[in-house]
Design an enzyme around this catalytic site. Structure first.
Site, PDB file in Angstrom:
ATOM      1  N   HIS A 121      13.595  22.890  -4.579  1.00  0.00           N
ATOM      2  CA  HIS A 121      14.569  23.371  -3.592  1.00  0.00           C
ATOM      3  C   HIS A 121      15.329  22.144  -3.071  1.00  0.00           C
ATOM      4  O   HIS A 121      14.754  21.055  -2.973  1.00  0.00           O
ATOM      5  CB  HIS A 121      13.758  24.024  -2.461  1.00  0.00           C
ATOM      6  CG  HIS A 121      14.543  24.773  -1.439  1.00  0.00           C
ATOM      7  ND1 HIS A 121      15.257  24.147  -0.450  1.00  0.00           N
ATOM      8  CD2 HIS A 121      14.689  26.107  -1.228  1.00  0.00           C
ATOM      9  CE1 HIS A 121      15.815  25.066   0.335  1.00  0.00           C
ATOM     10  NE2 HIS A 121      15.489  26.271  -0.119  1.00  0.00           N
ATOM     11  N   ASP A 198       5.366  20.874  -1.098  1.00  0.00           N
ATOM     12  CA  ASP A 198       6.215  21.846  -0.413  1.00  0.00           C
ATOM     13  C   ASP A 198       5.593  23.225  -0.674  1.00  0.00           C
ATOM     14  O   ASP A 198       5.674  23.743  -1.792  1.00  0.00           O
ATOM     15  CB  ASP A 198       7.634  21.724  -0.980  1.00  0.00           C
ATOM     16  CG  ASP A 198       8.552  22.866  -0.553  1.00  0.00           C
ATOM     17  OD1 ASP A 198       8.069  23.850   0.046  1.00  0.00           O
ATOM     18  OD2 ASP A 198       9.756  22.778  -0.847  1.00  0.00           O
ATOM     19  N   GLN A 201       6.777  28.417  -0.745  1.00  0.00           N
ATOM     20  CA  GLN A 201       6.643  29.623  -1.581  1.00  0.00           C
ATOM     21  C   GLN A 201       5.202  29.979  -1.904  1.00  0.00           C
ATOM     22  O   GLN A 201       4.946  31.058  -2.422  1.00  0.00           O
ATOM     23  CB  GLN A 201       7.414  29.452  -2.892  1.00  0.00           C
ATOM     24  CG  GLN A 201       8.914  29.437  -2.733  1.00  0.00           C
ATOM     25  CD  GLN A 201       9.480  30.730  -2.167  1.00  0.00           C
ATOM     26  OE1 GLN A 201       8.943  31.818  -2.389  1.00  0.00           O
ATOM     27  NE2 GLN A 201      10.576  30.615  -1.443  1.00  0.00           N
ATOM     28  N   LYS A 224       8.437  32.819   5.840  1.00  0.00           N
ATOM     29  CA  LYS A 224       8.225  33.389   4.513  1.00  0.00           C
ATOM     30  C   LYS A 224       6.852  34.044   4.414  1.00  0.00           C
ATOM     31  O   LYS A 224       6.479  34.585   3.382  1.00  0.00           O
ATOM     32  CB  LYS A 224       8.417  32.329   3.444  1.00  0.00           C
ATOM     33  CG  LYS A 224       9.883  31.891   3.377  1.00  0.00           C
ATOM     34  CD  LYS A 224      10.165  30.788   2.397  1.00  0.00           C
ATOM     35  CE  LYS A 224      11.664  30.485   2.405  1.00  0.00           C
ATOM     36  NZ  LYS A 224      11.993  29.303   1.620  1.00  0.00           N
ATOM     37  N   CYS A 362      19.429  27.505  -3.699  1.00  0.00           N
ATOM     38  CA  CYS A 362      19.185  26.127  -3.213  1.00  0.00           C
ATOM     39  C   CYS A 362      18.482  25.287  -4.258  1.00  0.00           C
ATOM     40  O   CYS A 362      17.666  24.425  -3.925  1.00  0.00           O
ATOM     41  CB  CYS A 362      18.385  26.103  -1.912  1.00  0.00           C
ATOM     42  SG  CYS A 362      19.214  26.870  -0.541  1.00  0.00           S
TER      43      CYS A 362
HETATM   44  C1  LIG Z   1      12.587  28.238   1.694  1.00  0.00           C
HETATM   45  C2  LIG Z   1      12.164  26.980   1.029  1.00  0.00           C
HETATM   46  C3  LIG Z   1      12.356  25.731   1.642  1.00  0.00           C
HETATM   47  C4  LIG Z   1      13.066  25.582   2.957  1.00  0.00           C
HETATM   48  O1  LIG Z   1      12.423  26.236   3.995  1.00  0.00           O
HETATM   49  P1  LIG Z   1      13.127  26.304   5.448  1.00  0.00           P
HETATM   50  O2  LIG Z   1      12.325  27.322   6.176  1.00  0.00           O
HETATM   51  O3  LIG Z   1      14.545  26.709   5.207  1.00  0.00           O
HETATM   52  O4  LIG Z   1      13.032  24.921   6.033  1.00  0.00           O
HETATM   53  C5  LIG Z   1      11.903  24.624   0.985  1.00  0.00           C
HETATM   54  N1  LIG Z   1      11.286  24.706  -0.207  1.00  0.00           N
HETATM   55  C6  LIG Z   1      11.082  25.870  -0.828  1.00  0.00           C
HETATM   56  C7  LIG Z   1      10.365  25.897  -2.143  1.00  0.00           C
HETATM   57  C8  LIG Z   1      11.525  27.045  -0.226  1.00  0.00           C
HETATM   58  O5  LIG Z   1      11.342  28.209  -0.848  1.00  0.00           O
END
Ligand SMILES: *Cc1c(COP(=O)(O)O)cnc(C)c1O
Length: 404
Positions: A121, A198, A201, A224, A362
Site C-alpha cells: 500500500h 503492516d 489487512q 478495518k 493505493c
Molecule cells: C488500509 C491500509 C493502510 C492504511 O490504513 P489507514 O487506516 O488509512 O492508515 C495501509 N496498509 C494496508 C495494507 C491497508 O490495507
C-alpha cells in the site's frame, strides 16, 4: 456456532437499501462496517463519561482514563504483547508507519539499506522514501511474481549487513496475498535488521501473536476490524520504543518541561502527544471484544468458504481475469473484464446496490506490474453471504452485457 444471519443483525447498516436494492457491501478491505456493540460503546462514552484523560482528578476523567487504559490492555492481550506499554495508540496504520520512519531518521546512515516489497500500500512506501531522502539510505524492493507472491529468493539476495529495516504487509490489500512473514522476519533478523509488519489487512481476518512472530513493529487500523476510523495501534518491542526518539512534541508526552530542556514521559506516553481519540481507543477495544466473541478461527474458516465460492463463480465468466492467484490468500478478489474499464463495472454494480472498490487501491506499483489502470476489488467479511456473492456474479454478468 457461527450463524451469519444472527451476526448480520448486529450491523444496522446491512439492512439499508442502496438505489432501491438491498445493500451488498463488498468494500471491506477499504473499511469494515460497525456492529451495534461498538456503536453503543461510542454513544455510551459521549453520553456518560466524556472527559480528557490522564489529568483530571474528577470522576469523569478517571472513568475515561480507566476505560482508555483498559482498551490498551485488551489490545495487548489480543496481540499477545509482553507489556501494555508496548502498545501505542495511533490514528491508524499510516500514522504508525510514519512514527517509525521518523524514528529511524536518527538511526540510519547514508550507506544503510532498507527493504520494502512490491506488494505494498502507498502508506508503506511513501514514508520510507521520505526517510531515504532525509538520511541518504537506499530503498530496495522485493519483486513479485504473476500470482502476486513475493519472490523469496530475491529477498534473500537483497539482504546484507547494510540492511537495517524490512517492512512488508502481512496481507496485500490489492490482491489478498498472505505474505510469508515468519520467514521474512527470521531471515531479516539473521542480518540484524528490524522488521515492521503492516497488519491493516491481516487483523480483520486473523489474530497475530507478536511474541511468537518475534516481530519488532506491528501496525494496524481499527476501522478495518469493526472499529472506528481515525484509530489504530502500533506495537513495538520495548527495547526499540525506548531507543527511538518521540515523533511529535506536546502535552501528555513529557515528564518535565523547562525552556532549557524537556524530558520525555515513559512509554507509552512518549509517543502519544496531545489529546488522543479517547472514544476511538475505547471503541477499538470493543471491536476487538466483538470479533473475539465470534472467534477468529470461525471468521477465517467462513471467509475462506466465501472466497472459494466467489472465485469459482466469477472464474466461469468469459473474459474475466482475476489478479492475485496465490493459494495463500484471504477473502479479496481483484478482477477485470476484458476490454472494460474497472470504473464502469463499479458504477453499474453500485446501481444494483453492490459496493466494490475500483481503481489502483493505493497500490500503483502492483497495477504497473500487471500493466493495468486498476481492478474491480470485491472484499468479503464474515458478515457477507453466498447469496450476496450470487448478486455480485449476476451484476458482473449484467455489466459485461451492457458494456461490451
Ligand atoms: C488500509 C491500509 C493502510 C492504511 O490504513 P489507514 O487506516 O488509512 O492508515 C495501509 N496498509 C494496508 C495494507 C491497508 O490495507
Amino acid at each position: 456456532m457461527f450463524n451469519v444471519d444472527k451476526i448480520r443483525q448486529d450491523f444496522p447498516i446491512l439492512s439499508r437499501q442502496v438505489n432501491g436494492k438491498p445493500l451488498v457491501y463488498f468494500d471491506n478491505a477499504a473499511t469494515s462496517q460497525t456492529p451495534q456493540q461498538v456503536i453503543d460503546t461510542i454513544v455510551d462514552y459521549y453520553s456518560n463519561y466524556n472527559a480528557n484523560i490522564h489529568r483530571g482528578v474528577h470522576t469523569l476523567s478517571q472513568e475515561a482514563t480507566d476505560a482508555y487504559e483498559q482498551a490498551r490492555i485488551k489490545i495487548q492481550k489480543h496481540f499477545n504483547a509482553k507489556f501494555s506499554h508496548e502498545i501505542i495508540f495511533t490514528s491508524g496504520t499510516t500514522h504508525g508507519i510514519n512514527l517509525i520512519a521518523n524514528g529511524f531518521s536518527s538511526i540510519l546512515q547514508p550507506e544503510d539499506e532498507i527493504i520494502v516489497s512490491a506488494l505494498e500500500h502507498h502508506s508503506n512506501i511513501v514514508p520510507w522514501q521520505m526517510l531515504c531522502e532525509r538520511t541518504g539510505a537506499q530503498l530496495k524492493v522485493i519483486p513479485m511474481n504473476t500470482d502476486g507472491e513475493l519472490i523469496m529468493s530475491e529477498f534473500e539476495s537483497l539482504l546484507s549487513d547494510k540492511t537495517k529495516l524490512v517492512f512488508v504487509n502481512h496481507i496485500s490489500n490489492a490482491l489478498g496475498t498472505i505474505n510469508p512473514i515468519e520467514q521474512i522476519i527470521a531471515k531479516a533478523h539473521a542480518f540484524g535488521a528490524a522488521v515492521l509488519i503492516d497488519g491493516a489487512q491481516s487483523c480483520p481476518h486473523i489474530k497475530p501473536d507478536v511474541q511468537a512472530l518475534n516481530v519488532d513493529f506491528y501496525v494496524t487500523s481499527a476501522h478495518k476490524m469493526c472499529g472506528p476510523t481515525g484509530q489504530g495501534m502500533l506495537y513495538g518491542k520495548e527495547e526499540w520504543l525506548k531507543k527511538l526518539p518521540p515523533y511529535q512534541g506536546g502535552g501528555e508526552m513529557i515528564a518535565e518541561v523547562t525552556f532549557e530542556k524537556t524530558t520525555y514521559a515513559d512509554l507509552p506516553h512518549k509517543f502519544e502527544a496531545g489529546t488522543p481519540n479517547i472514544c476511538g481507543g475505547i471503541a477499538f477495544g470493543a471491536a476487538i471484544d466483538y470479533m473475539n466473541a465470534i472467534g477468529f478461527d470461525n471468521i477465517s474458516a467462513y471467509e475462506h468458504q466465501l472466497l472459494t465460492y466467489a472465485t469459482q463463480q466469477l472464474s466461469v465468466i468469459e473474459g474475466l481475469k482475476i489478479y492475485g492467484t496465490s493459494p495463500q490468500k484471504t477473502s479479496v478478489i481483484s478482477f477485470n473484464l476484458e476490454g472494460i474499464h474497472p470504473y464502469d463495472v463499479g458504477t453499474i454494480l453500485d446501481k444494483l446496490g453492490i459496493a466494490v472498490r475500483t481503481g489502483h487501491h493505493c497500490a500503483q506499483p502492483i497495477m504497473n506490474f500487471y500493466n493495468i489502470p486498476g481492478t474491480v476489488r470485491a472484499s468479503f467479511a464474515f458478515y457477507n453471504t453466498k447469496a450476496e456473492i450470487d448478486s455480485l456474479v449476476e451484476g458482473v454478468k449484467k455489466a459485461k452485457m451492457m458494456l461490451s
